[in-house]
Design a protein around this motif. Structure first.
Motif, PDB file in Angstrom:
ATOM      1  N   ASP A  11       4.958 -19.739  24.655  1.00 28.67           N
ATOM      2  CA  ASP A  11       5.317 -19.436  25.531  1.00 28.67           C
ATOM      3  C   ASP A  11       6.399 -20.757  25.536  1.00 28.67           C
ATOM      4  N   ASP A  12       7.310 -20.738  26.398  1.00 26.84           N
ATOM      5  CA  ASP A  12       8.891 -21.446  26.628  1.00 26.84           C
ATOM      6  C   ASP A  12       8.628 -22.659  27.040  1.00 26.84           C
ATOM      7  N   SER A  13       7.604 -22.611  27.524  1.00 22.47           N
ATOM      8  CA  SER A  13       6.926 -24.085  28.298  1.00 22.47           C
ATOM      9  C   SER A  13       6.230 -24.808  27.149  1.00 22.47           C
ATOM     10  N   ILE A  14       5.277 -24.034  25.938  1.00 29.26           N
ATOM     11  CA  ILE A  14       4.616 -24.787  25.162  1.00 29.26           C
ATOM     12  C   ILE A  14       6.060 -26.195  24.554  1.00 29.26           C
ATOM     13  N   LEU A  15       5.598 -27.368  24.294  1.00 37.21           N
ATOM     14  CA  LEU A  15       5.989 -28.262  23.898  1.00 37.21           C
ATOM     15  C   LEU A  15       6.017 -28.779  22.498  1.00 37.21           C
ATOM     16  N   GLY A  16       4.655 -28.964  22.220  1.00 45.05           N
ATOM     17  CA  GLY A  16       3.789 -28.525  20.964  1.00 45.05           C
ATOM     18  C   GLY A  16       2.777 -28.610  20.642  1.00 45.05           C
ATOM     19  N   ASN A  17       2.074 -28.966  19.325  1.00 41.59           N
ATOM     20  CA  ASN A  17       0.415 -29.260  20.011  1.00 41.59           C
ATOM     21  C   ASN A  17       0.218 -29.811  18.163  1.00 41.59           C
ATOM     22  N   GLU A  18      -1.293 -29.718  18.185  1.00 39.79           N
ATOM     23  CA  GLU A  18      -1.923 -30.880  17.323  1.00 39.79           C
ATOM     24  C   GLU A  18      -3.138 -29.942  17.096  1.00 39.79           C
ATOM     25  N   THR A  19      -2.933 -29.538  15.411  1.00 40.16           N
ATOM     26  CA  THR A  19      -3.705 -28.433  15.224  1.00 40.16           C
ATOM     27  C   THR A  19      -4.549 -28.943  13.926  1.00 40.16           C
ATOM     28  N   SER A  20      -5.882 -28.811  14.346  1.00 40.33           N
ATOM     29  CA  SER A  20      -6.734 -29.354  12.712  1.00 40.33           C
ATOM     30  C   SER A  20      -7.254 -27.906  12.113  1.00 40.33           C
ATOM     31  N   ILE A  21      -7.186 -28.267  11.041  1.00 37.56           N
ATOM     32  CA  ILE A  21      -8.479 -26.700  10.465  1.00 37.56           C
ATOM     33  C   ILE A  21      -9.756 -27.464   9.663  1.00 37.56           C
ATOM     34  N   ILE A  22     -10.412 -26.865   9.716  1.00 40.36           N
ATOM     35  CA  ILE A  22     -11.594 -26.819   9.017  1.00 40.36           C
ATOM     36  C   ILE A  22     -11.805 -25.982   7.814  1.00 40.36           C
ATOM     37  N   LEU A  23     -11.591 -25.958   6.531  1.00 39.86           N
ATOM     38  CA  LEU A  23     -12.257 -25.305   6.143  1.00 39.86           C
ATOM     39  C   LEU A  23     -13.818 -24.632   5.349  1.00 39.86           C
ATOM     40  N   GLN A  24     -14.412 -23.343   5.807  1.00 38.08           N
ATOM     41  CA  GLN A  24     -15.777 -23.693   6.116  1.00 38.08           C
ATOM     42  C   GLN A  24     -16.461 -22.094   5.203  1.00 38.08           C
ATOM     43  N   SER A  25     -16.971 -22.727   4.221  1.00 45.54           N
ATOM     44  CA  SER A  25     -17.533 -21.099   3.758  1.00 45.54           C
ATOM     45  C   SER A  25     -19.175 -21.016   3.826  1.00 45.54           C
ATOM     46  N   ARG A  26     -19.530 -20.078   4.259  1.00 48.88           N
ATOM     47  CA  ARG A  26     -21.420 -19.783   4.733  1.00 48.88           C
ATOM     48  C   ARG A  26     -22.211 -19.443   3.514  1.00 48.88           C
ATOM     49  N   ASN A  33      -8.804 -26.504  15.351  1.00 46.37           N
ATOM     50  CA  ASN A  33      -9.054 -26.780  16.861  1.00 46.37           C
ATOM     51  C   ASN A  33      -7.787 -26.983  17.416  1.00 46.37           C
ATOM     52  N   THR A  34      -7.369 -27.051  18.650  1.00 49.30           N
ATOM     53  CA  THR A  34      -5.606 -26.964  18.655  1.00 49.30           C
ATOM     54  C   THR A  34      -5.652 -27.661  20.262  1.00 49.30           C
ATOM     55  N   LYS A  35      -4.999 -28.493  20.553  1.00 43.40           N
ATOM     56  CA  LYS A  35      -4.359 -29.311  21.302  1.00 43.40           C
ATOM     57  C   LYS A  35      -3.061 -28.508  22.013  1.00 43.40           C
ATOM     58  N   ALA A  36      -2.780 -28.297  22.617  1.00 41.58           N
ATOM     59  CA  ALA A  36      -1.341 -27.983  23.082  1.00 41.58           C
ATOM     60  C   ALA A  36      -0.634 -28.530  24.236  1.00 41.58           C
TER      61      ALA A  36
END
Length: 167
Positions: free
Chosen positions: A142-157, A89-92
């Motif tokens: 891209d040069d216009s990207i200032l930063g991002n908040e990214t969360s990672i969830i691990l999933q095993s199926r 899940n990324t919010k840039a």
């Protein structure tokens, strides 16, 4: 190996990659590494080219192939890989004044970056996910990207077996 036999893990990996066309990647370990240990066995896990697991006939075919060059006292066992999926899940944030690209274009670049990272760094056995490098690749899209908040969830199926007691 000098007797044209699979003896070490590397022998098995090389032989399977050269002789089994459906193998995208191969991981091999000795039964002594299992918990509890299973001495006299070698375990082979194959990531197929066009799917996530081998079907029953493909496993039998691979076992027969391995037996051709196997040491007689070792029992080969072809097992399915255990995949760990990353739910991202990324919010840039980006500066619209620094680019002519639309928000959807930036989003597409970020999605491409995530997929490319997966293919380049994670799509094989025995690879490690590096969170900081992952974030950096998103920021560098891209040069216009200032930063991002990214969360990672691990999933095993898991596919449960019905009508059987399991722990």
């Amino acid at each position: 190996q000098s007797q044209n036999r699979n003896v070490t893990k590397d022998d098995y990996i090389t032989y399977i990659k050269q002789n089994y066309t459906n193998a995208n990647d191969v991981y091999v370990w000795g039964g002594e590494d299992n918990d509890p240990p299973e001495y006299g066995k070698v375990f082979v896990s194959v990531k197929p080219t066009n799917s996530t697991i081998l079907n029953t006939s493909e496993k039998i075919s691979l076992q027969n192939l391995i037996k051709e060059k196997n040491v007689v006292s070792i029992i080969p066992d072809v097992v399915d890989p255990n995949y760990i999926y990353l739910l991202v899940n990324t919010k840039a944030s980006y500066d619209a004044n620094r680019t002519k690209k639309s928000a959807n274009d930036i989003k597409a670049l970020i999605l491409d970056s995530i997929l490319n990272y997966t293919v380049l760094f994670l799509d094989r056995f025995d690879r490690n996910f590096r969170y900081s490098k992952f974030l950096k690749r998103i920021d560098e899209m891209d040069d216009s990207i200032l930063g991002n908040e990214t969360s990672i969830i691990l999933q095993s199926r898991v596919e449960p077996t019905t009508n059987q007691e399991n722990s």
